[in-house]
Design a protein around this motif. Structure first.
Motif, mmCIF file in Angstrom:
data_model
loop_
_atom_site.group_PDB
_atom_site.id
_atom_site.type_symbol
_atom_site.label_atom_id
_atom_site.label_comp_id
_atom_site.label_asym_id
_atom_site.label_seq_id
_atom_site.Cartn_x
_atom_site.Cartn_y
_atom_site.Cartn_z
ATOM 1 N N LEU A 146 54.975 -34.296 -36.246
ATOM 2 C CA LEU A 146 56.023 -33.277 -36.215
ATOM 3 C C LEU A 146 56.744 -33.089 -37.543
ATOM 4 C CD1 LEU A 146 57.739 -33.993 -32.763
ATOM 5 C CD2 LEU A 146 55.843 -32.445 -33.286
ATOM 6 N N PRO A 204 59.825 -29.834 -41.043
ATOM 7 C CA PRO A 204 58.592 -29.703 -40.261
ATOM 8 C C PRO A 204 57.360 -30.087 -41.074
ATOM 9 C CG PRO A 204 59.990 -27.779 -39.948
ATOM 10 C CD PRO A 204 60.605 -28.589 -41.057
ATOM 11 N N ASN A 255 55.278 -31.279 -27.646
ATOM 12 C CA ASN A 255 56.344 -31.524 -28.608
ATOM 13 C C ASN A 255 56.186 -30.676 -29.863
ATOM 14 O OD1 ASN A 255 57.809 -33.355 -27.065
ATOM 15 N ND2 ASN A 255 56.641 -35.112 -27.797
ATOM 16 N N TRP A 269 59.119 -28.221 -31.058
ATOM 17 C CA TRP A 269 59.696 -28.289 -32.399
ATOM 18 C C TRP A 269 59.585 -26.932 -33.094
ATOM 19 C CZ3 TRP A 269 63.118 -29.722 -35.429
ATOM 20 C CH2 TRP A 269 62.963 -29.991 -36.790
#
Length: 513
Positions: free
Chosen positions: A164, A291, A403, A407
């Motif tokens: 992530l 990110p 996830n 995100w």
């Protein structure tokens, strides 16, 4: 500021010396490392961490270089003292972290459970809990605790979070090595019984002068934490914890408001955030959480394709905690009432004058379809486009692809000009905090409180700032009758959306909310 990514030192040797590793040289180096591993199992060279499951840092982080053009409300500068503290932390992380030589002596790797006293290196291992929004808030809170206590932050990410974020600290990694002792037991009942600080207080009541000795303790700050666990937030207990080189901290919430209430940390926090306590998460979150290249690709492709050309971007984040109590038609009605009453969206297509791009973030596609059917298409002088990046239908917090989409949704929402979020939603807190966008919060009253009132209305209120709410503070942290927490010097107050929660409010009193 110097926070850009650089090649790890174990690859470059130094910033001024660059060389090319041929296939033959790489084979020789790998062979030597494998030989050293067999002959000396306690010696942990940097490459061995990669071999044992800890990935080396990414060479580049595209989001860190590009995001300033996407986050329209992002604060451009950090306070000078905070900047110097972060730079000092980066040096400490390189010196003590998993890619350093000193980690050989301060970590228990190779001896299974023999935790060193750590020398001048101390650690806090963050262990995530609950959904991604909760995890991000707990992670950011733990990082501030690490800054305040001169610890090195390591993260115990499972596979569902590995991809992530970019590595936040230059020439190092924040990932806990995969073969770290007890790693698979951090959530176990026996580990908590043996290593929990709350259990220790319950049994032995240690103090800074206690003869009881340990080099490893668990700090349990999950929403199910006990009255003894909550005593972590008492000043008199910090002296004892300061001597423990290894802390394993489990948290699912934004406990920073309670750190501001502690005399132990107040002076340092005043220097770190001298002028604006209402952007603590915004500043720390943007520093810590960039990110990954994979996530950034998803974010920018969607943004450029659907949101970039609009004159105004509107984010609507909808979280339904109890579908039976608040069914979809009721929630839809209240969301539209909020956006139209506050003139975020027009009451009809014909009344719109500027082009708008509406991003709907929800587990369900029903809200997207409802808003699209109402507004989608050309309307008067401007076009209203309604979009949804993903809809997973159910929360799947321990699934990597889920996830990643979550995100991406959070970050896309943070790029909004106007943001509407759901009360109590940590997902919404993260989006507002990263973007620096004060959201309109839609809070649904508990139907049990209005059993005889048909058509009750949700509350649509502008948040006083972008700070998240800490949902489960200890009882001794609550404000007094004037709305000010006795230990917080007017810096914390009850949340708009969670009456029993606390948030930083920059000295505002209750009546000003």
């Amino acid at each position: 500021m110097g926070f850009g990514r650089r090649l790890p030192e174990f690859i470059t040797g130094s910033s001024s010396n660059k060389f090319t590793v041929t296939a033959a040289a790489a084979f020789i180096v790998l062979s030597l490392v494998l030989i050293a591993t067999v002959c000396s199992p306690i010696s942990y060279l940097p490459l061995k961490f990669a071999l044992s499951g800890t990935k080396p840092p990414e060479q580049t982080c595209e989001s860190r270089e590009q995001r300033s053009s996407y986050l329209k409300h992002r604060s451009p500068e950090l306070p000078p003292y905070l900047l110097s503290k972060l730079q000092e932390y980066e040096r400490r992380h390189r010196r003590c972290g998993p890619l350093s030589e000193s980690f050989n002596t301060t970590s228990p790797l190779g001896t299974h459970n023999d935790f060193s006293d750590g020398g001048d290196c101390k650690f806090v291992v963050y262990t995530p809990s609950q959904g991604l929004g909760n995890r991000i808030l707990g992670l950011t809170s733990t990082f501030l605790f690490a800054l305040l206590t001169d610890r090195v932050l390591l993260v115990d990410f499972s596979a569902d979070m590995d991809e992530l974020f970019c590595e936040p600290f230059p020439n190092s990694t924040w990932l806990l090595p995969g073969n770290f002792p007890f790693r698979s037991d951090f959530y176990g009942g026996w580990f908590r019984d043996v290593y929990s600080y709350g259990k220790l207080l319950e049994k032995k009541s240690p103090s800074s002068s206690s003869p009881w000795n340990s080099t490893l303790l668990q700090i349990f700050l999950d929403d199910k934490y006990s009255e003894y666990d909550k005593l972590f937030f008492k000043d008199e207990n910090q002296g004892f914890l300061e001597k423990i080189p290894w802390l394993v901290l489990i948290s699912d919430g934004y406990f920073i408001p309670c750190l501001f209430q502690m005399q132990t940390f107040r002076s340092e926090l005043e220097k770190l955030f001298p002028n604006n306590k209402s952007t603590v998460f915004h500043q720390l979150g943007n520093y810590l959480l960039a990110p990954s290249n994979q996530a950034w690709s998803l974010i920018t492709k969607f943004y450029d394709a659907h949101l970039a050309k609009a004159e105004q971007r509107i984010g609507i984040q909808i979280r339904v905690f109890d579908p039976q109590a608040t069914p979809t038609p009721v929630v839809m009605k209240q969301i539209l009432s909020c956006t139209e009453t506050r003139r975020i969206l027009p009451r009809s297509r014909q009344s719109n004058e500027t082009s708008k791009a509406v991003l709907v973030a929800s587990l369900s596609s029903e809200f997207y379809e409802g808003i699209k059917n109402r507004y989608g298409g050309r309307s008067g002088g401007g076009e209203i486009g309604v979009y949804q990046a993903s809809h997973e239908e159910t929360q799947q917090s321990y699934k990597s692809s889920h996830n990643m989409k979550a995100w991406a949704d959070m970050y896309l929402l943070s790029m909004s000009d106007v943001l509407v979020t759901s009360g109590m939603s940590t997902f919404g807190y993260v989006a507002a905090g990263i973007g620096g966008v004060r959201p309109w919060i839609v809070t649904f009253p508990d139907p049990k409180d209005h059993p005889d009132v048909p058509g009750w209305a949700a509350v649509c209120e502008r948040a006083v700032n972008v700070e998240p709410c800490f949902h489960f503070p200890p009882w001794f942290a609550y404000p007094d009758e004037q709305g000010t927490a006795s230990g917080g010097a007017g810096l914390v107050n009850r949340c708009e959306d969670v009456p029993w929660g606390l948030k930083l409010v920059d000295g505002l009193n209750k009546t000003e909310l």
